[in-house]
Design a protein around this motif. Structure first.
Motif, short mmCIF file in Angstrom:
data_model
loop_
_atom_site.label_atom_id
_atom_site.label_comp_id
_atom_site.label_asym_id
_atom_site.label_seq_id
_atom_site.Cartn_x
_atom_site.Cartn_y
_atom_site.Cartn_z
N THR A 1 59.46 153.24 120.39
CA THR A 1 58.52 152.55 119.52
C THR A 1 57.91 153.54 118.54
OG1 THR A 1 58.04 151.04 121.33
CG2 THR A 1 56.52 151.02 119.49
N GLU A 2 57.74 153.13 117.33
CA GLU A 2 57.36 154.01 116.22
C GLU A 2 56.19 154.96 116.51
OE1 GLU A 2 55.88 155.71 112.77
OE2 GLU A 2 54.76 154.09 113.69
N PRO A 3 55.10 154.58 117.09
CA PRO A 3 54.00 155.55 117.24
C PRO A 3 54.28 156.69 118.23
CG PRO A 3 53.24 153.32 117.77
CD PRO A 3 54.69 153.24 117.51
N PHE A 4 55.33 156.56 119.06
CA PHE A 4 55.57 157.56 120.09
C PHE A 4 56.71 158.52 119.77
CE2 PHE A 4 53.87 153.71 122.17
CZ PHE A 4 52.64 154.23 122.55
N VAL A 5 57.21 158.48 118.54
CA VAL A 5 58.33 159.34 118.15
C VAL A 5 57.95 160.81 118.25
CG1 VAL A 5 59.80 160.00 116.19
CG2 VAL A 5 59.36 157.60 116.67
N VAL A 6 56.78 161.14 117.80
CA VAL A 6 56.33 162.54 117.77
C VAL A 6 56.35 163.14 119.18
CG1 VAL A 6 54.37 164.03 117.25
CG2 VAL A 6 54.96 162.19 115.69
N GLU A 7 55.76 162.46 120.13
CA GLU A 7 55.71 162.98 121.50
C GLU A 7 57.10 163.04 122.13
OE1 GLU A 7 53.77 160.41 120.46
OE2 GLU A 7 51.80 161.35 120.37
N ALA A 8 57.92 162.05 121.86
CA ALA A 8 59.27 162.01 122.43
C ALA A 8 60.12 163.18 121.94
CB ALA A 8 59.95 160.69 122.10
N LEU A 9 60.02 163.51 120.66
CA LEU A 9 60.80 164.64 120.14
C LEU A 9 60.28 165.97 120.65
CD1 LEU A 9 61.64 163.56 116.50
CD2 LEU A 9 63.16 163.76 118.46
N ALA A 10 58.97 166.10 120.78
CA ALA A 10 58.41 167.33 121.34
C ALA A 10 58.89 167.53 122.78
CB ALA A 10 56.89 167.31 121.28
N PRO B 1 53.96 165.66 111.02
CA PRO B 1 53.47 165.48 112.40
C PRO B 1 54.53 165.84 113.44
CG PRO B 1 52.95 163.54 111.07
CD PRO B 1 53.84 164.42 110.25
N ILE B 2 55.79 165.56 113.15
CA ILE B 2 56.86 165.90 114.08
C ILE B 2 57.03 167.41 114.16
CG2 ILE B 2 59.35 165.72 114.48
CD1 ILE B 2 59.13 162.88 113.22
N VAL B 3 56.99 168.07 113.01
CA VAL B 3 57.11 169.53 112.98
C VAL B 3 55.99 170.17 113.78
CG1 VAL B 3 56.96 171.55 111.48
CG2 VAL B 3 58.38 169.61 110.81
N GLU B 4 54.76 169.70 113.58
CA GLU B 4 53.62 170.26 114.30
C GLU B 4 53.73 170.03 115.80
OE1 GLU B 4 50.17 168.61 112.45
OE2 GLU B 4 50.29 169.97 110.73
N ALA B 5 54.16 168.85 116.20
CA ALA B 5 54.27 168.54 117.63
C ALA B 5 55.34 169.41 118.28
CB ALA B 5 54.58 167.07 117.85
N VAL B 6 56.48 169.55 117.63
CA VAL B 6 57.55 170.38 118.20
C VAL B 6 57.11 171.83 118.24
CG1 VAL B 6 59.90 171.23 117.81
CG2 VAL B 6 59.40 168.79 117.59
N LEU B 7 56.46 172.29 117.19
CA LEU B 7 56.03 173.69 117.12
C LEU B 7 55.01 174.02 118.20
CD1 LEU B 7 56.13 176.35 115.55
CD2 LEU B 7 54.30 175.47 114.11
N PHE B 8 54.03 173.15 118.39
CA PHE B 8 52.94 173.47 119.31
C PHE B 8 53.10 172.90 120.71
CE2 PHE B 8 50.86 173.69 115.06
CZ PHE B 8 50.65 175.07 115.05
N ALA B 9 53.83 171.82 120.88
CA ALA B 9 53.92 171.18 122.19
C ALA B 9 55.21 171.45 122.95
CB ALA B 9 53.74 169.67 122.05
N SER B 10 56.26 171.85 122.23
CA SER B 10 57.53 172.04 122.94
C SER B 10 57.66 173.42 123.57
CB SER B 10 58.71 171.80 121.99
OG SER B 10 58.85 172.88 121.10
N GLY B 11 57.04 174.41 122.96
CA GLY B 11 57.17 175.76 123.47
C GLY B 11 58.51 176.40 123.13
N ARG B 12 59.26 175.82 122.23
CA ARG B 12 60.58 176.33 121.84
C ARG B 12 60.53 176.83 120.39
NH1 ARG B 12 62.20 177.92 125.82
NH2 ARG B 12 64.19 178.28 124.85
N PRO B 13 61.40 177.78 120.07
CA PRO B 13 61.47 178.24 118.67
C PRO B 13 61.93 177.12 117.75
CG PRO B 13 62.68 179.72 120.14
CD PRO B 13 62.29 178.54 120.95
N LEU B 14 61.45 177.17 116.53
CA LEU B 14 61.73 176.12 115.56
C LEU B 14 62.13 176.75 114.24
CD1 LEU B 14 61.42 173.14 114.50
CD2 LEU B 14 59.02 173.71 114.07
N ILE B 15 63.20 176.24 113.63
CA ILE B 15 63.59 176.66 112.30
C ILE B 15 63.39 175.47 111.37
CG2 ILE B 15 65.52 177.32 110.81
CD1 ILE B 15 66.60 179.02 112.98
N LEU B 16 62.68 175.72 110.28
CA LEU B 16 62.45 174.67 109.28
C LEU B 16 63.41 174.88 108.13
CD1 LEU B 16 58.57 174.53 109.14
CD2 LEU B 16 60.11 172.94 110.23
#
Length: 142
Positions: free
Chosen positions: A99-108, A127-142
């Motif tokens: 469901t649309e509002p939960f995409v950010v958390e699901a990707l993180a 918002p997705i970039v920020e969630a993955v960067l701060f909540a996933s704990g994994r390296p991120l390349i933009l």
């Protein structure tokens, strides 16, 4: 040990660009890594009521957005698989239907299982970039 890259394919409101897919495949080829592409299919809940149905057809708009998301997910996944096979990159596919509002958390959450996450640096995906960067704990390349 072989590195494992994660490329979420965003489908709503804007789709991940072909350029991003080509860059992800090129990086995976260069690193001799496995690439997982994950199509994110969204569903939008029907929030219409009697008054809104007179003005706009919110239920139809939600169905149309979901159909567009499914169509884009299929096209982007096919494009990524074809590009990866052409470059001799080991590619895996998966999809997330959410469901649309939960995409950010699901990707993180999904990003936590991979060595490196690849995301497009577009305004809509902030918002997705920020969630993955701060909540996933994994390296991120933009």
């Amino acid at each position: 040990m072989k590195q494992h890259l994660f490329l979420p394919l965003l489908t709503y409101p804007d789709a991940t660009s072909e350029f991003m897919i080509a860059n992800a495949v090129a990086l995976a080829h260069h690193m001799q890594a496995t690439l997982t592409v994950c199509a994110v299919e969204i569903t939008i809940p029907d929030v219409s009521n009697a008054l809104s149905s007179l003005i706009i057809d919110a239920a139809k708009m939600a169905r149309d957005a979901g159909a567009l998301s499914r169509k884009r997910a299929s096209a982007l996944t096919g494009m990524a698989v074809d590009a990866a096979k052409a470059a001799c990159v080991d590619v895996r596919t998966r999809e997330i239907k959410i469901t649309e509002p939960f995409v950010v958390e699901a990707l993180a959450e999904a990003s936590r299982a991979y060595d490196l996450v690849l995301l497009e640096s577009a305004g809509i995906s902030r918002p997705i970039v920020e969630a993955v960067l701060f909540a996933s704990g994994r390296p991120l390349i933009l």
